[in-house]
Design an enzyme around this catalytic site. Structure first.
Site, short mmCIF file in Angstrom:
data_model
loop_
_atom_site.label_atom_id
_atom_site.label_comp_id
_atom_site.label_asym_id
_atom_site.label_seq_id
_atom_site.Cartn_x
_atom_site.Cartn_y
_atom_site.Cartn_z
N ASP A 250 36.95 41.26 38.49
CA ASP A 250 37.79 40.07 38.70
C ASP A 250 37.63 39.50 40.12
O ASP A 250 37.04 40.14 41.00
CB ASP A 250 39.27 40.44 38.53
CG ASP A 250 39.60 40.75 37.08
OD1 ASP A 250 38.67 40.80 36.25
OD2 ASP A 250 40.79 40.95 36.79
N ASP A 251 38.23 38.35 40.30
CA ASP A 251 38.48 37.73 41.60
C ASP A 251 37.25 37.15 42.32
O ASP A 251 37.36 36.60 43.40
CB ASP A 251 39.19 38.68 42.58
CG ASP A 251 40.61 39.04 42.12
OD1 ASP A 251 40.97 38.63 40.99
OD2 ASP A 251 41.33 39.71 42.87
N HIS A 301 39.50 33.47 35.44
CA HIS A 301 40.58 34.28 36.02
C HIS A 301 41.53 33.35 36.79
O HIS A 301 42.01 33.70 37.86
CB HIS A 301 39.96 35.34 36.94
CG HIS A 301 40.92 36.42 37.36
ND1 HIS A 301 41.74 37.08 36.49
CD2 HIS A 301 41.18 36.96 38.58
CE1 HIS A 301 42.47 37.97 37.15
NE2 HIS A 301 42.14 37.91 38.42
N HIS A 305 44.72 32.35 41.27
CA HIS A 305 45.45 33.61 41.12
C HIS A 305 46.97 33.50 41.17
O HIS A 305 47.64 34.35 41.79
CB HIS A 305 44.96 34.60 42.18
CG HIS A 305 44.78 35.98 41.63
ND1 HIS A 305 45.82 36.87 41.50
CD2 HIS A 305 43.68 36.62 41.17
CE1 HIS A 305 45.36 38.01 41.01
NE2 HIS A 305 44.06 37.88 40.78
N HIS A 393 37.02 44.83 40.81
CA HIS A 393 36.94 43.53 41.50
C HIS A 393 35.61 43.43 42.22
O HIS A 393 35.23 44.36 42.95
CB HIS A 393 38.11 43.38 42.47
CG HIS A 393 39.44 43.42 41.77
ND1 HIS A 393 40.04 44.60 41.39
CD2 HIS A 393 40.25 42.42 41.34
CE1 HIS A 393 41.18 44.33 40.76
NE2 HIS A 393 41.33 43.02 40.71
ZN ZN Z 1 42.78 39.20 39.98
#
Ligand code: ZN
Length: 442
Positions: A250-251, A301, A305, A393
């Site tokens: 992610d991210d 995603h 955030h 991540h």
């Molecule tokens: Zn995240």
């Protein structure tokens, strides 16, 4: 009055002259030997042991990249980077496009590295009877100092595409399960050090780069190929009866950490799913393209955030749409799966996302520990790993380091590294369902 030389004087001078001549002669021979060694003794790829006829014909192109080649200095431009010509375009447009893409990627990689300023590449393509087209890119880099190119290094990259679907394909699509043993038996213990491989007709050629940056090739005998090569190479092959894991990141897109993750996945022919944050994309579009080219799955995603469960309708729409758009602009296709930030979601959000909603069952807590060993253990010590979705991540070096241990471990223990959609399809026999939430497939 000229002084007449005595017989002894003349004899002595003659001796000295002869000695000087002998010394010069020896020096000349010595210099010639050095010249011969530098020019020919040092790594002419075609003279390497174990080179096959096929490999010779293919790799002969590398010859232009000899360290004394003047082309490299000519290649220098204002941007401190140049690209040599490569062979005539092959008949498949998509392969030409891939070629341009990979050469561009190589340039970026080497420029980013900051160390190597000059680049030469050469690309050759070859077809196999199994509906594949291989692309072999050889390159040379060096540093430019006072108009001299020094610190020259050679490298090689290989890519194989499905002629019909135009997707890039990896070893487990090409080969049967016993292939690794076959490879080990043929290439010996050092077989994992290969940098690239290509397939031509029924033959398979591996390329190695040694410590002196010489490129050598080794070929697997064609006679036995049907024992270990698949007859049809159509799409990514996932064996539903073998254990599998979906690694997810992610991210990102991240910078060097994500590059390292891609590198190790590529090396072990694994794929993963990357859930990208929209606001992170700018300037790192190349990572998204690389994901796509490596058969990884691309997910959304959100834009930046937020806790979606607290977002207004309008904000939720913005978080989803803006991210889809930026991903599509980066790589040409939009995300196929969605992961809400913090995993916080509800029916309304799932419906609006209009994509399969992917959570996880193994939380490595990589963002918290930033400890590669802890992250690694969270995965490999899991008692029921088959069918798992692992959360990580792609923006931390510690996660990259952990991935560099996890991926070889999974490979060694017989796990297939699959995307979340492949995992769902392999375990349920059906495509993932829009707006449905998945945490694992165990
Ligand atoms: Zn995240």
């Amino acid at each position: 009055m000229t002084k007449r030389k005595t017989y002894n004087q003349r004899k002595r001078e003659q001796k000295i002259r002869r000695a000087i001549c002998a010394v010069i002669g020896i020096l000349l021979v010595f210099v010639a030997a050095i010249v011969v060694y530098v020019n020919f003794g040092n790594s002419d790829v075609r003279e390497q042991e174990g080179m096959s006829r096929y490999a010779r014909s293919q790799v002969s192109d590398i010859k232009v990249f000899r360290s004394r080649d003047t082309k490299l200095s000519k290649c220098y431009t204002d941007e401190h980077i140049g690209v040599a010509s490569y062979d005539d375009d092959c008949e498949y447009d998509y392969v030409n496009a891939q070629k341009d893409y990979y050469i561009d990627e190589l340039k970026k990689e080497l420029v980013e590295d900051g160390q190597y300023k000059v680049l030469l590449t050469n690309a050759v393509t070859c077809e196999s009877s199994r509906n594949t087209v291989s692309l072999l890119i050889t390159y040379q880099t060096g540093q430019l100092k006072n108009k001299e190119v020094t610190n020259i290094k050679r490298g090689v990259k290989g890519y194989i595409f499905n002629k019909k679907t135009q997707d890039s394909i990896g070893w487990h699509q090409l080969f049967k399960e016993n292939y690794q043993d076959e490879l080990k038996a043929t290439l010996g213990e050092g077989y994992t050090d290969y940098k690239a491989y290509v397939v031509d007709k029924e033959e398979l050629t591996y390329f190695f780069v040694d410590k002196k940056y010489n490129i050598t090739a080794s070929e697997i005998n064609a006679d036995k190929s049907s024992d270990w090569m698949r007859d049809k190479v159509l799409e990514r092959y996932v064996d539903p009866n073998k254990p599998m894991v979906a690694l997810t990141y992610d991210d990102g897109p991240g910078l060097k950490s994500e590059t390292r993750i891609h590198d190790v996945l590529e090396k072990y022919d694994g794929v993963a799913t990357f859930f990208y944050s929209g606001y992170m994309v700018k300037g790192k579009e190349y990572q998204i393209k690389r994901s796509l080219h490596n058969n990884c799955e691309i997910g959304s995603h959100t834009w930046n955030h937020p806790l979606l469960t607290r977002c207004s309708k309008k904000e939720l729409r913005k978080q989803l749409n803006k991210t889809n758009r930026v991903i599509e602009a980066a790589c040409g296709s939009g995300p196929t799966v969605f992961r809400p930030s913090y995993g916080a979601t509800n029916d309304k959000i799932n419906k609006k996302a209009a994509l399969p909603v992917i959570l996880w069952n193994i939380d490595t807590q990589d963002w918290k520990s930033k400890d590669a060993n802890k992250i690694y253990k969270k995965v490999v010590k899991n008692k029921k790993l088959d069918g798992s979705i692992v959360l990580m991540h792609s923006i931390y070096d510690s996660t990259a380091k952990a991935t560099e241990k996890i991926v070889p471990w999974l490979h060694e223990h017989g796990y297939q590294m699959v995307t979340v959609s492949e995992l769902i399809k392999a375990k349920t026999g059906k495509d993932p369902v829009k707006s449905k939430v998945y945490t694992d497939m165990r």
